[in-house]
Design a protein around this motif. Structure first.
Motif, mmCIF file in Angstrom:
data_model
loop_
_atom_site.group_PDB
_atom_site.id
_atom_site.type_symbol
_atom_site.label_atom_id
_atom_site.label_comp_id
_atom_site.label_asym_id
_atom_site.label_seq_id
_atom_site.Cartn_x
_atom_site.Cartn_y
_atom_site.Cartn_z
ATOM 1 N N ASP A 79 0.875 -1.173 0.000
ATOM 2 C CA ASP A 79 0.000 0.000 0.000
ATOM 3 C C ASP A 79 0.913 1.224 0.000
ATOM 4 O OD1 ASP A 79 -1.929 1.920 0.274
ATOM 5 O OD2 ASP A 79 -2.669 1.249 2.231
ATOM 6 N N ILE A 80 1.090 1.823 -1.185
ATOM 7 C CA ILE A 80 2.013 2.949 -1.355
ATOM 8 C C ILE A 80 1.235 4.146 -1.903
ATOM 9 C CG2 ILE A 80 4.135 3.769 -2.461
ATOM 10 C CD1 ILE A 80 4.931 0.829 -2.805
ATOM 11 N N LYS A 81 1.381 5.288 -1.260
ATOM 12 C CA LYS A 81 0.688 6.499 -1.702
ATOM 13 C C LYS A 81 1.634 7.689 -1.647
ATOM 14 C CE LYS A 81 -2.428 8.536 0.902
ATOM 15 N NZ LYS A 81 -3.702 8.810 1.608
ATOM 16 N N ILE A 399 11.167 2.560 1.818
ATOM 17 C CA ILE A 399 11.201 3.230 3.114
ATOM 18 C C ILE A 399 10.713 2.421 4.311
ATOM 19 C CG2 ILE A 399 11.061 5.511 2.084
ATOM 20 C CD1 ILE A 399 8.109 5.587 2.787
ATOM 21 N N PRO A 400 9.983 1.285 4.188
ATOM 22 C CA PRO A 400 9.558 0.589 5.413
ATOM 23 C C PRO A 400 10.759 0.132 6.236
ATOM 24 C CG PRO A 400 8.355 -0.225 3.501
ATOM 25 C CD PRO A 400 9.471 0.623 2.981
ATOM 26 N N THR A 401 10.592 0.138 7.553
ATOM 27 C CA THR A 401 11.690 -0.234 8.446
ATOM 28 C C THR A 401 11.307 -1.274 9.490
ATOM 29 O OG1 THR A 401 11.150 1.597 9.927
ATOM 30 C CG2 THR A 401 12.810 2.022 8.214
ATOM 31 N N THR A 402 10.045 -1.341 9.887
ATOM 32 C CA THR A 402 9.644 -2.141 11.036
ATOM 33 C C THR A 402 8.596 -3.169 10.654
ATOM 34 O OG1 THR A 402 10.066 -0.236 12.464
ATOM 35 C CG2 THR A 402 8.797 -2.042 13.403
ATOM 36 N N SER A 403 8.813 -4.419 11.075
ATOM 37 C CA SER A 403 7.864 -5.495 10.792
ATOM 38 C C SER A 403 7.642 -6.333 12.034
ATOM 39 C CB SER A 403 8.382 -6.409 9.670
ATOM 40 O OG SER A 403 8.571 -5.696 8.467
ATOM 41 N N VAL A 424 4.273 -8.376 8.679
ATOM 42 C CA VAL A 424 3.468 -7.171 8.498
ATOM 43 C C VAL A 424 4.390 -5.960 8.592
ATOM 44 C CG1 VAL A 424 1.525 -5.810 9.336
ATOM 45 C CG2 VAL A 424 1.460 -8.308 9.501
ATOM 46 N N GLY A 425 4.613 -5.302 7.454
ATOM 47 C CA GLY A 425 5.437 -4.101 7.428
ATOM 48 C C GLY A 425 4.615 -2.902 7.844
ATOM 49 N N MET A 426 4.970 -2.294 8.976
ATOM 50 C CA MET A 426 4.190 -1.179 9.520
ATOM 51 C C MET A 426 4.331 0.053 8.635
ATOM 52 S SD MET A 426 3.177 -3.003 11.980
ATOM 53 C CE MET A 426 2.224 -1.843 12.969
ATOM 54 N N GLN A 427 3.266 0.847 8.595
ATOM 55 C CA GLN A 427 3.263 2.026 7.726
ATOM 56 C C GLN A 427 4.379 3.002 8.117
ATOM 57 O OE1 GLN A 427 0.256 5.511 7.609
ATOM 58 N NE2 GLN A 427 -0.457 4.115 6.010
ATOM 59 N N LYS A 428 5.081 3.458 7.111
ATOM 60 C CA LYS A 428 6.166 4.435 7.299
ATOM 61 C C LYS A 428 5.940 5.595 6.350
ATOM 62 C CE LYS A 428 10.151 5.922 8.875
ATOM 63 N NZ LYS A 428 11.436 5.277 8.548
ATOM 64 N N VAL A 444 5.487 10.365 0.981
ATOM 65 C CA VAL A 444 5.157 8.998 0.581
ATOM 66 C C VAL A 444 4.892 8.174 1.829
ATOM 67 C CG1 VAL A 444 5.974 6.905 -0.546
ATOM 68 C CG2 VAL A 444 6.499 9.129 -1.549
ATOM 69 N N THR A 445 3.770 7.458 1.829
ATOM 70 C CA THR A 445 3.475 6.499 2.888
ATOM 71 C C THR A 445 3.468 5.099 2.299
ATOM 72 O OG1 THR A 445 1.077 6.671 2.572
ATOM 73 C CG2 THR A 445 2.091 8.158 4.176
#
Length: 459
Positions: A79-81, A399-403, A424-428, A444-445
């Motif tokens: 989910d990239i916006k 850019i995701p860092t935390t799962s 599950v890659g948390m939203q960053k 960008v999220t």
């Protein structure tokens, strides 16, 4: 027979790849195989099965004697916006074409373990990225003269590795291992640069070549668009083969505690080459396309050092922790591209700044064997942010860092196991307001869900 098996495994991994997985460790997946994925991406010091060939080949020596055949599948949804924070306009990656997800990445492997030796060969997707924003968002409109180009903005990267691995048990405490990997890298890219970005790159001496005077002399120049794209489910518009290698060891400190060390060398892949189109966008003359060839220079995967430890508290419960240092700064300082016009040989050299940092990656996982049939796993995975926010491109977020992770194994019998892992890659969120990598203030999220399932047969 062995050669046919290797070719079949590689072909299956490539042919079934319907997109390319966005990874949380920049371009790397967070763990390989369902056991590692479920345990926070760890695996340097315990038995994760055939995925050992991608992490620490020495852990092949922790498997029981026998022949193992493993077939698996990664499924990645993203989910990239992207948002223009000045206007509030948004662009979502997805539902625009073959470069967006969901992504399917098969894996196949064969391992033979006997006595002090273990041999393995497989085909694994190391990672990649994929975005597709379509041609109707603000990303397809020039800031200079406000032209709606309709150009699609996208990216798609796949790094496939085919490791040939060996592990040797030196004594009851020490096992060593290594692998030589065939590496295939393929890339699609469609990106519009505003005239202000081109001017900024030129001012930094990041644009050169015999085509540059012609490009800058276009009347009413509003932007430039580069496009190289393989539209099928396999491969990229630019690709190349190369090699990689890994070394590793495990050392049993106590009967219940094992240390693992591994080093994954930087890949050596040739320039990614293919056919491309370079288009000058003019407010006076319209679009001026040029056909030619593209070369993406020295696009390598980084070296990595991993240290891990596993401790067995009881016959049912064990915990694992890994630390990894990823040396991204030596391979992702710039993205260097050369376009050569067909027929004339005129060229344009473009150096896109990235300035990635070396990062630290941490993984923690626990495994609980409930009985001979069921085993449950959970974990946590964190990777430091690699890209400075003023270097981010919308089509290459990374850019995701935390799962947070989890998974389960079900044993049909002693020699048949089904493993499932979920991450599950948390939203960053990352912002960039700096030229030349963006012409508008950009936010960008990104969040994602990675699942992997594998069936392992011992015979």
């Amino acid at each position: 027979m062995k050669g046919n098996c290797i070719r079949t495994a590689a072909a299956a991994c490539i042919a079934a790849w319907a997109g390319h997985a966005q990874a949380t460790d920049v371009f790397n997946l967070e763990g390989f195989g369902p056991v590692s994925r479920a345990m926070g991406g760890t695996g340097a010091a315990y038995d994760i099965g055939p995925g050992a060939m991608m992490m620490n080949p020495a852990t092949l020596g922790l498997m029981s004697d026998g022949r193992y055949l493993s077939m698996g599948l990664d499924v990645v949804t993203t989910d990239i916006k992207a948002t223009n924070t000045a206007t509030g306009e948004t662009a979502s990656s997805g539902n625009h074409g073959g470069n967006n997800g969901p992504y399917f990445a098969p894996e196949a492997a064969f391992v033979y373990r006997s006595g002090a030796y273990a041999f393995g060969v497989g085909a694994f997707a190391e990672g990649g990225l994929g975005t597709q924003f379509g041609g109707s968002s603000f990303l397809s409109r020039t800031v200079t003269n406000g032209i709606d180009t309709g150009f699609d903005n996208f990216s798609r990267l796949l790094v496939l590795r085919i490791p040939f691995s060996l592990a040797y048990k030196v004594n009851d405490k020490l096992t060593v291992g290594g692998s030589i990997d065939a590496v295939w890298t393929s890339l699609n890219l469609g990106m519009l640069l505003d005239a202000s970005q081109i001017g900024g790159l030129a001012a930094q001496n990041r644009v050169s070549g015999t085509l540059l005077p012609t490009l800058l002399g276009v009347p009413g120049l509003s932007g430039g668009y580069v496009n190289f794209n393989h539209k099928g489910i396999v491969g990229g518009g630019a690709s190349a083969w190369g090699i990689g290698a890994k070394l590793g060891l495990t050392y049993r400190i106590t009967p219940d505690t094992t240390l693992g060390l591994a080093y994954n060398f930087k890949t050596h892949v040739g320039d990614l080459t293919g056919h491309a189109t370079l288009t000058a966008v003019s407010s006076v003359a319209g679009n001026i396309p040029l056909s030619g060839d593209i070369a993406v220079h020295e696009f390598e995967m980084p070296a990595q050092f991993t240290a891990g430890i596993t401790h067995r508290f009881t016959d049912r419960l064990s915990v694992s922790a890994d630390y990894q240092r990823v040396f991204l700064s030596s391979v992702m300082k710039d993205i260097n591209v050369t376009f050569t016009q067909a027929g004339t040989g005129a060229n344009l050299n473009l150096s896109l700044p990235q300035n990635y940092r070396d990062i630290n990656v941490f993984g923690l996982g626990a495994q609980y064997r409930y009985n001979d049939t069921w085993t449950f796993r959970a974990g946590f995975h964190y990777a430091q942010e690699a890209i400075p926010n003023n270097m981010m491109y919308a089509v290459i977020p990374a850019i995701p860092t935390t799962s947070v992770t989890g998974g389960v194994s079900y044993a049909f019998g002693k020699n048949d196991i089904l493993d499932v892992g979920l991450s599950v890659g948390m939203q960053k969120t990352l912002t960039n307001t700096s030229a030349p990598n963006t012409a508008v203030p950009l936010k960008v999220t990104h969040s994602q869900l990675n699942a992997v399932i594998a069936y392992q047969k011992r015979f």
